[in-house]
Scaffold this active site. Structure first.
Site, mmCIF file in Angstrom:
data_model
loop_
_atom_site.group_PDB
_atom_site.id
_atom_site.type_symbol
_atom_site.label_atom_id
_atom_site.label_comp_id
_atom_site.label_asym_id
_atom_site.label_seq_id
_atom_site.Cartn_x
_atom_site.Cartn_y
_atom_site.Cartn_z
ATOM 1 N N ARG A 186 -9.317 -15.029 -13.932
ATOM 2 C CA ARG A 186 -9.977 -14.013 -13.112
ATOM 3 C C ARG A 186 -9.766 -12.653 -13.766
ATOM 4 N NH1 ARG A 186 -5.362 -11.728 -11.254
ATOM 5 N NH2 ARG A 186 -3.630 -13.090 -10.699
ATOM 6 N N LYS A 221 0.288 -25.051 -12.290
ATOM 7 C CA LYS A 221 1.026 -24.485 -13.411
ATOM 8 C C LYS A 221 1.545 -25.557 -14.376
ATOM 9 C CE LYS A 221 0.251 -20.581 -11.522
ATOM 10 N NZ LYS A 221 -0.913 -19.809 -11.967
ATOM 11 N N ARG A 250 0.952 1.285 -10.449
ATOM 12 C CA ARG A 250 0.402 0.876 -9.151
ATOM 13 C C ARG A 250 1.033 1.722 -8.047
ATOM 14 N NH1 ARG A 250 -0.167 -5.733 -9.250
ATOM 15 N NH2 ARG A 250 -0.489 -5.975 -11.500
ATOM 16 N N LYS A 265 4.195 -7.062 -10.719
ATOM 17 C CA LYS A 265 4.092 -5.953 -11.670
ATOM 18 C C LYS A 265 3.964 -4.593 -10.975
ATOM 19 C CE LYS A 265 1.551 -9.287 -14.420
ATOM 20 N NZ LYS A 265 0.205 -9.751 -14.816
#
Length: 444
Positions: A290, A116, A336, A234
């Protein structure tokens, strides 16, 4: 061309890749753990190779076992999905060393984005703004950097992802305890205890940009807002980011493309930003090299199959899309559905879904690997499926989502569905543009 594709993943993303590959005439081989040998993706793949026992450390995270299975099955490409080895440069290198295509960015990009701090440096090179903070190699460095940055602040794992190794610190006297916890979690999750310091934005929104590149050119497919989170992970995503001035949205999109072009990015990727909800200033956070869990909301508003684009780029084909061809329509929201007990701090609840009745209808998409009597093993992420709604306007999307959630019925184990019903009824969510503190203030 890709003739035979090895899918080094599980669950809904494995099923998602299988379906696109089949539509493209590509034979599929699923690399599955013993715990997933009878899963829905395993039933639908053309071939299954067992890569190890249930625990992911002995199966999906074993570079040696996964590459050996791909070679054994005679595949000429590997799709890593998300999570597991998807951003692991060592894995990509081993795949390519075996003479197999890796469906993703080049190794240099994976190495640069996985760290990062290195990603921050590359973003600065590309002219993107970053939050105050930076490297802190020792405990003394952490204290010095924290004093410079000010409180509240975040400690973040250098090799982080998925909210692991992150701790908010509000006072100097809490710094050492938080540092110990962040480093321990980072070491356990990534094998690297290194952390860095970053300023915490109290009224922050998590906004990201979907990118596609072929190594020469890059385009964006608009924004997504992923601000509703628990433990920095999330829960709800929507596209485009709502209640955001056009100039701010375009600024983030253009910044993301600059970064992709600077990197010579290849494949699908997502640039993530923190947006200050008070003035819409934005700061680069990371680039996920990705496919993302939340990619379906972008597919819904653009009509672009992102997995297909990944595979085409991996075949060496230039982007067939131009920026002018991307014309988003309507609004999309994804929730989700996880096997978690929201009343017990989102404790995972693996087990068997004795009933799984998913909604259907106009503008409703469900990506799931869990059907009637479907098993949620204890070894992996608790995601059971994703409910995606698309409608001409956000108001209609929210209404459609509310009705779809009412027709979702899963029995046998607790899920996040009841929480989502409360979220979609909350006036703040209905208005749009909530920040990352939304969930803490949600009425019980």
């Amino acid at each position: 061309m890709i003739r035979k594709l090895f899918i080094a993943n599980r669950g809904e993303i494995a099923l998602r890749v299988i379906r696109t590959a089949r539509a493209m005439g590509i034979e599929t081989v699923l690399g599955a753990s013993a715990a997933d040998a009878a899963s829905l993706p395993a039933q639908l793949a053309d071939q299954v190779e067992i890569v190890g026992p249930g625990p992911s450390s002995q199966s999906y995270l074993s570079v040696e076992k996964v590459v050996a299975a791909a070679v054994r099955s005679g595949c000429d490409a590997v799709h890593p999905g998300y999570g597991f080895l998807s951003e692991n440069a060592t894995f990509a290198r081993a795949v390519e060393a075996a003479g197999i295509r890796f469906v993703g960015p080049d190794i240099a990009t994976l190495e640069g984005m996985r760290d990062k701090l290195a990603a921050r440096a590359l973003a600065v090179e590309a002219g993107l703004p970053v939050l105050p903070g930076g490297e802190a190699a020792t405990r003394a460095d952490v204290h010095t950097r924290a004093a410079q940055t000010g409180y509240p602040l975040l400690l973040k794992a250098v090799s982080g992802g998925g909210g692991k190794g992150m701790r908010r610190v509000d006072r100097a006297e809490d710094l050492d305890t938080a540092l110990d916890m962040a480093q321990a979690e980072a070491q356990a999750a990534f094998g690297n205890a290194a952390v860095y310091v970053e300023r915490f934005v109290a009224m922050g929104r998590h906004v990201e940009v979907q990118l596609l590149g072929d190594g020469t050119s890059a385009i964006h497919l608009g924004t997504r807002d992923c601000s509703i989170q628990r433990r920095f992970q999330k829960l709800v995503e929507e596209a485009p980011a709502p209640a955001m001035p056009l100039a701010a949205r375009e600024g983030i999109e253009q910044a993301a493309v600059r970064l992709a072009q600077h990197l010579g990015y290849r494949g699908a990727g997502t640039a993530e930003f923190l947006v200050d909800a008070t003035d819409f200033s934005f700061y680069f956070l990371e680039l996920n090299a990705r496919i993302q869990v939340e990619h379906p909301v972008t597919e819904a508003i653009t009509g672009v199959d992102l997995v297909e684009q990944q595979l085409l780029v991996a075949m060496g084909k230039p982007l067939s899309l131009t920026q002018a061809m991307i014309r988003p329509t309507g609004h999309a929201i994804e929730v989700r559905i996880n096997a978690e007990d929201t009343s017990a701090d989102f404790r995972p609840t693996p087990g068997r879904a004795t009933r799984a009745a998913w909604p259907a209808g106009e503008g409703v998409r469900v990506d799931t690997h869990i059907g009637q009597n479907g098993e949620v093993p204890p070894f992996y992420d608790s995601l059971m499926g994703k409910l995606i709604i698309h409608a001409p306007t956000r108001e209609e999307a929210v209404d459609r989502l509310s009705k779809a959630l009412e027709s979702l019925h899963i029995k046998g184990l607790p899920t996040t569905a009841p929480l989502h019903r409360r979220i979609v009824a909350d006036p703040r969510f209905i208005a749009g543009g909530v920040d990352t503190g939304f969930l803490a203030g949600l009425a019980q």
